[in-house]
Enzyme design. Structure first.
Site, PDB file in Angstrom:
ATOM      1  N   GLU B  57     -10.661 -17.780  48.519  1.00 31.07           N
ATOM      2  CA  GLU B  57     -11.518 -16.972  49.385  1.00 31.07           C
ATOM      3  C   GLU B  57     -11.001 -16.976  50.826  1.00 31.07           C
ATOM      4  O   GLU B  57     -11.091 -15.960  51.529  1.00 31.07           O
ATOM      5  CB  GLU B  57     -12.962 -17.494  49.381  1.00 31.07           C
ATOM      6  N   ALA B 167      12.379 -39.105  12.069  1.00 32.88           N
ATOM      7  CA  ALA B 167      13.646 -39.818  12.209  1.00 32.88           C
ATOM      8  C   ALA B 167      14.116 -40.209  10.811  1.00 32.88           C
ATOM      9  O   ALA B 167      13.333 -40.207   9.857  1.00 32.88           O
ATOM     10  CB  ALA B 167      13.469 -41.089  13.047  1.00 32.88           C
ATOM     11  N   GLU B 297       3.253 -37.525  24.742  1.00 30.33           N
ATOM     12  CA  GLU B 297       4.570 -37.545  24.078  1.00 30.33           C
ATOM     13  C   GLU B 297       4.855 -38.969  23.677  1.00 30.33           C
ATOM     14  O   GLU B 297       5.233 -39.779  24.521  1.00 30.33           O
ATOM     15  CB  GLU B 297       5.659 -37.109  25.065  1.00 30.33           C
TER      16      GLU B 297
END
Lengths: 366, 366
Positions: B57, B167, B297
């Site tokens: 604003e 993995a 993560e």
């Protein structure tokens, strides 16, 4: 490469569109479309619908009638030169007085392989080849695989949770994927010449492995009316002769080919793993049964064999947005890899949502 | 619901577009845009760029100058009513002589929560609320989660092969996903207020877990110039105090918050599994550190805890088109499920290819 006009492109595009109408029904024959033009007018067109029925050129010539004299024929595949269930189309085009023939591609079928074009040229007809060849090849990946590589095109269906599990540790798996994904499988079956599975899979689910028209999506139903339904041949690897006549497999419509070392519809040797030889199975399906396109639906063991032996052209993998935990049954079983360089890589050919699930189509990187 | 004109819709749409320019930089503040009109002319506009800098604003009023008198202000969020680092915007609008204020939504911030609107109305300004409210809410899912639920919005990053392996059995995993997917992760980090991980993950890869501007895609770089780069706070669960100053984590730019039972930046209790309590961690990140949006993560263990405790708003899963075999390390570890009804279900929010990999964004079904 001959020069083609934009009118030529339009007409061959139309012939390709027509050819697609045979998608569900032409096997073991290829999809072929034909447009005949006189001046700038289409005077005849047609497509091949089903083995034993007229070829595309015959439909188009019938429609053209007298107007075939002096006309140009656009065909998505070289016209045939041999007497099969129908007389050779090359001869038909000659008799009809066609002046020019444009083919998208030559026919790799050893019974044709340029002889159709030769017949036309000897009769004084101008022949041009190669217009929209890539699109024409895309009409018949499975037929071309059989002709060029002596084995069917192989699609391997798999389904798993997000974390790669095909069942819980206790074997429970109904249902991982959604009704929409299962309808999509019906569509893949309907496109195949044969559905290949094992007696273990058949016995585990009392599976019929046929196409249930009512389970096809309404889009597919619109293109493929129920009265035209063709059932793919069900090819069941049954090394230990476990199939028995009470199975739903035998009650459902459609041909069945059992595969074993002996006393089976298709007899093959064992490979060095003691399993029915997949290479021999595929080669015999192509040479003895004219199977263009095999849709494989079985368990992890067979999937692994197909992939390890590099016999898969496409994996169609459904992944449900679910977590089942790594103590379930894995997609491909243990592989004993010790280095990332040993990992088999694929290329994503198509990726989309099917109902609440995802479907990814993969081709092997070789 | 007040009647809005199509001009009102256009102006609020423009205010929403302006608000988006703050996407990478406003946290812990919300994205806000403002347009001031006099008659059918835009006389001022602006957006909030960064905490400590002027609100939307204020920018718009400065641009409007004298023309704010008698004007209408479109604001994507209720103007603030409290003295923070800047004076209340409601007061500014009153002083500027604005005649009418249209807000997309009220501000759930307990310091505002309708008081901004109240101040305007008491000053005789006409206030309308609710124009394009859904779109305005979508500007600030994370800010709204903190305000409405007292904890940050949580995105959980995961990556695996097609068959759900993170993995090989020996732990090798570089690289499962492509450089393109890793660039995409950089983008997600850049959008988050904080990146949350564990000391195990940091130690395993000597990970810095910051945003590397050079690895963002060129599209993102164009919207987010390097000199504006804001590093998310790195929150590291370090129960056993394993972090040490030689790690790259400490060399890289950006704040770090360690979490442990004691002698840490953020102290939390252990849960009944003997792990640092995630609920308490998230609540303190929100209440003590104004963290709106956490990007998690880490490894399978932490992922499993977040999911089991229903603390995940979105899973962002990268799947590489590779087969690693079920003897690798699974995405979520063993879950011991015995019936399909126990399986956790998700909804696909977005599915796309990222380079050669796929990315699926999932929200839990509850």
């Amino acid at each position: 490469m001959p020069q083609f006009t934009s009118f030529d492109y339009q007409m061959m595009s139309r012939a390709i569109s027509l050819a697609k109408r045979g998608t569900y029904t032409t096997t073991p024959n290829p999809n072929v479309g034909c447009v005949i033009t006189l001046g700038d007018q289409i005077v005849g067109e047609g497509y091949h619908r089903k083995a034993g029925e007229p070829h595309a050129e015959v439909h188009a010539m019938r429609m053209a009638g007298d107007k075939a004299a002096g006309a140009t024929a656009y065909v998505t595949l070289e016209p045939c030169s041999h007497y099969g269930r129908t007389p050779p189309c090359a001869l038909g085009l000659i008799k009809a007085g066609v002046k020019k023939v444009i083919c998208a591609m030559t026919d790799p079928n050893p019974q044709v392989a340029g002889r159709g074009i030769g017949m036309l040229q000897e009769a004084g007809i101008e022949v041009l080849v190669g217009l929209l060849e890539q699109d024409a090849r895309a009409l018949n990946p499975a037929f071309l695989t059989r002709m060029e590589r002596g084995r069917p095109y192989v699609q391997l269906k798999m389904a798993a949770s997000l974390d790669g599990q095909t069942a819980l540790a206790n074997g429970r798996s109904q249902w991982i994927t959604s009704p929409q994904a299962r309808r999509d499988v019906q569509h893949y079956r309907s496109l195949a010449s044969a559905v290949l599975s094992t007696s273990q899979t058949v016995l585990a689910d009392d599976a019929s492995l046929n196409v249930r028209w009512s389970e096809l999506s309404t889009d597919v139903q619109a293109d493929y009316p129920e009265h035209e339904l063709r059932q793919p041949t069900r090819v069941i690897l049954d090394r230990q002769h476990q199939l028995h006549p009470q199975l739903k497999l035998f009650a459902a419509d459609g041909a069945i080919l059992t595969v074993a070392q002996q006393d089976a519809d298709l007899c093959v040797e064992l490979d060095d793993q003691g399993q029915l030889c997949l290479v021999e199975t595929l080669e015999k399906l192509a040479s003895e049964h004219n199977i263009n396109h095999v849709w494989v639906e079985a368990g992890a063991t067979l999937a692994k064999s197909f992939i390890e032996q590099e016999l898969v052209d496409e994996i169609v993998l459904y992944l449900a947005p679910k977590i089942m935990g790594s103590d379930g049954r894995g997609l491909f079983g243990a592989l004993g890899l010790t280095d990332m360089s040993q990992v088999q890589n694929f290329t994503i050919k198509d990726l989309r949502q099917v109902g609440p699930d995802m479907r990814v189509v993969l081709t092997p990187k070789r």
